[in-house]
Design a protein around this motif. Structure first.
Motif, short mmCIF file in Angstrom:
data_model
loop_
_atom_site.label_atom_id
_atom_site.label_comp_id
_atom_site.label_asym_id
_atom_site.label_seq_id
_atom_site.Cartn_x
_atom_site.Cartn_y
_atom_site.Cartn_z
N MET A 135 0.88 -1.17 0.06
CA MET A 135 -0.10 -0.07 -0.16
C MET A 135 0.99 1.46 -0.07
O MET A 135 0.42 2.17 -0.33
CB MET A 135 -0.97 0.00 1.13
CG MET A 135 -2.09 -1.00 1.09
SD MET A 135 -2.85 -1.03 2.51
CE MET A 135 -3.84 0.59 2.66
N ARG A 136 2.05 1.13 0.58
CA ARG A 136 3.00 2.48 0.47
C ARG A 136 3.69 2.61 -0.68
O ARG A 136 4.62 3.54 -0.87
CB ARG A 136 3.81 2.22 1.83
CG ARG A 136 2.99 2.49 3.27
CD ARG A 136 4.03 2.36 4.37
NE ARG A 136 3.45 2.66 5.60
CZ ARG A 136 2.85 3.89 6.22
NH1 ARG A 136 3.37 4.74 5.54
NH2 ARG A 136 2.28 3.96 7.19
N LEU A 137 3.70 1.71 -1.50
CA LEU A 137 4.68 1.50 -2.98
C LEU A 137 4.20 2.92 -3.65
O LEU A 137 5.27 3.37 -4.22
CB LEU A 137 4.67 0.28 -3.65
CG LEU A 137 4.99 -0.94 -2.83
CD1 LEU A 137 4.88 -2.09 -3.79
CD2 LEU A 137 6.66 -0.67 -2.97
N ALA A 138 2.99 3.04 -3.61
CA ALA A 138 2.76 4.42 -4.68
C ALA A 138 1.41 4.78 -4.05
O ALA A 138 0.46 4.02 -3.50
CB ALA A 138 2.36 3.80 -6.14
N PRO A 139 0.87 6.12 -4.51
CA PRO A 139 -0.20 6.47 -3.75
C PRO A 139 -1.70 6.07 -4.45
O PRO A 139 -2.68 6.19 -3.89
CB PRO A 139 -0.39 8.18 -4.31
CG PRO A 139 0.78 8.19 -5.34
CD PRO A 139 1.87 7.13 -5.15
N GLU A 144 -3.52 -4.38 -9.46
CA GLU A 144 -4.51 -5.02 -9.04
C GLU A 144 -5.42 -5.12 -10.32
O GLU A 144 -6.19 -4.56 -11.14
CB GLU A 144 -5.54 -4.37 -8.17
CG GLU A 144 -6.86 -5.40 -7.79
CD GLU A 144 -8.03 -4.58 -6.89
OE1 GLU A 144 -9.10 -4.91 -7.02
OE2 GLU A 144 -7.67 -3.67 -6.38
N VAL A 145 -5.58 -6.55 -10.73
CA VAL A 145 -6.17 -7.02 -11.93
C VAL A 145 -7.17 -8.10 -11.39
O VAL A 145 -7.37 -8.94 -10.56
CB VAL A 145 -5.22 -8.37 -12.68
CG1 VAL A 145 -6.07 -8.79 -14.00
CG2 VAL A 145 -4.01 -7.40 -13.26
N THR A 146 -8.61 -7.31 -11.62
CA THR A 146 -9.66 -8.22 -11.17
C THR A 146 -10.25 -9.24 -11.84
O THR A 146 -9.96 -9.23 -13.05
CB THR A 146 -10.95 -6.89 -11.21
OG1 THR A 146 -11.27 -6.57 -12.72
CG2 THR A 146 -10.42 -5.59 -10.39
N PRO A 186 -8.98 3.61 0.09
CA PRO A 186 -10.35 3.89 -0.42
C PRO A 186 -10.49 3.52 -2.19
O PRO A 186 -9.41 3.83 -2.86
CB PRO A 186 -10.69 5.24 -0.14
CG PRO A 186 -9.49 5.83 -0.17
CD PRO A 186 -8.62 4.51 0.62
N THR A 187 -11.57 2.79 -2.73
CA THR A 187 -11.66 2.48 -3.94
C THR A 187 -12.98 2.54 -4.32
O THR A 187 -14.12 2.09 -3.53
CB THR A 187 -11.12 1.09 -4.16
OG1 THR A 187 -9.88 0.95 -3.82
CG2 THR A 187 -11.20 0.52 -5.65
N GLY A 188 -13.36 3.10 -5.65
CA GLY A 188 -14.82 2.98 -6.00
C GLY A 188 -15.01 4.43 -6.14
O GLY A 188 -15.69 5.20 -5.33
N VAL A 217 -4.98 5.22 -2.52
CA VAL A 217 -6.30 4.89 -3.14
C VAL A 217 -6.45 3.70 -4.25
O VAL A 217 -5.26 3.71 -4.81
CB VAL A 217 -7.01 6.30 -3.59
CG1 VAL A 217 -7.03 7.28 -2.55
CG2 VAL A 217 -6.31 6.70 -4.81
N GLY A 218 -7.45 3.20 -4.57
CA GLY A 218 -7.53 2.64 -5.82
C GLY A 218 -8.39 3.12 -6.89
O GLY A 218 -9.26 3.82 -6.73
#
Length: 214
Positions: free
Chosen positions: A15-19, A48-50, A163-165, A184-185
């Protein structure tokens, strides 16, 4: 250190690799490698590949095998079978839109670290009881946006969110400014039209914009 604590540390690291973690819906696995290379070149290594298309597992497999610097995981993980298939394909993490007792039990037995989704404080508390300190807030904008998430910072100080969406380049800073948000995603980094046309330069530029949010 318990297994869940070890996996939570892994989640925090990614999670800390990039914003921004790009949320990718891919229809053609042949696009996976050039897309991932463009994201990494733009400063976005976590992908993230859904698991929403038949090409998803092949895309994860190709990225894991061929793209140096990429940390690829699966999204929309719903079952134990999803976790097993993603791990076999080379995924490094899994993300779920919500949680269920069966999925959490499967995650306990899986080597993949899980970033589980929540939409309420009660769901976040239930996951905290199981040792999860890093959660996905989904669907972020419809569920209450950055104001709701900011309100959770004081009563739930142990938890950090992705947070995502409904988040865009323009709204992402509102979330990233919160003390309980690590990243964020977003799906805006890999839009369907650019994937279909093979506009890898365009995707790299979107990645660079996103990487510059911090």
């Amino acid at each position: 250190m318990s297994p869940i604590e070890q996996k939570q540390q892994q989640v925090e690291t990614l999670m800390r690799l990039a914003p921004v973690i790009p949320v990718v819906i891919i229809d053609d696995a042949r696009a996976a490698v050039p897309m991932a290379r463009a994201l990494v070149a733009g400063g976005i290594p976590t992908i993230e590949v859904t698991l929403r298309t038949s090409a998803a597992l092949d895309a994860i497999r190709a990225i894991a095998a061929e793209v140096e610097g990429a940390v690829v995981g699966c999204g929309t993980a719903l079952t134990a079978r999803d976790l097993a298939a993603a791990q076999q394909a080379g995924a490094r993490f899994a993300v779920s839109p919500g949680t269920s007792p069966r999925l959490l039990d499967a995650a306990d037995d899986s080597e993949l670290p899980l970033l589980p989704g929540v939409a309420t404080a009660s769901e976040a508390m239930a996951l905290l009881e199981r040792g999860y300190r890093h959660l996905k807030f989904f669907p972020a904008v419809p569920a209450g946006g950055h104001k709701l998430l900011g309100a959770w910072a004081s009563p739930l100080p142990q938890i950090r969110f992705c947070p995502t969406g409904g988040i865009s380049l323009s709204s992402a800073p509102d979330f990233l400014a919160l003390p309980n948000v690590l990243c964020v995603g977003g799906s805006w980094l890999t839009p369907a039209d650019k994937l279909a046309s093979g506009d890898w330069t365009g995707i790299e530029l979107l990645a660079r914009e996103a990487a510059g949010l911090r």
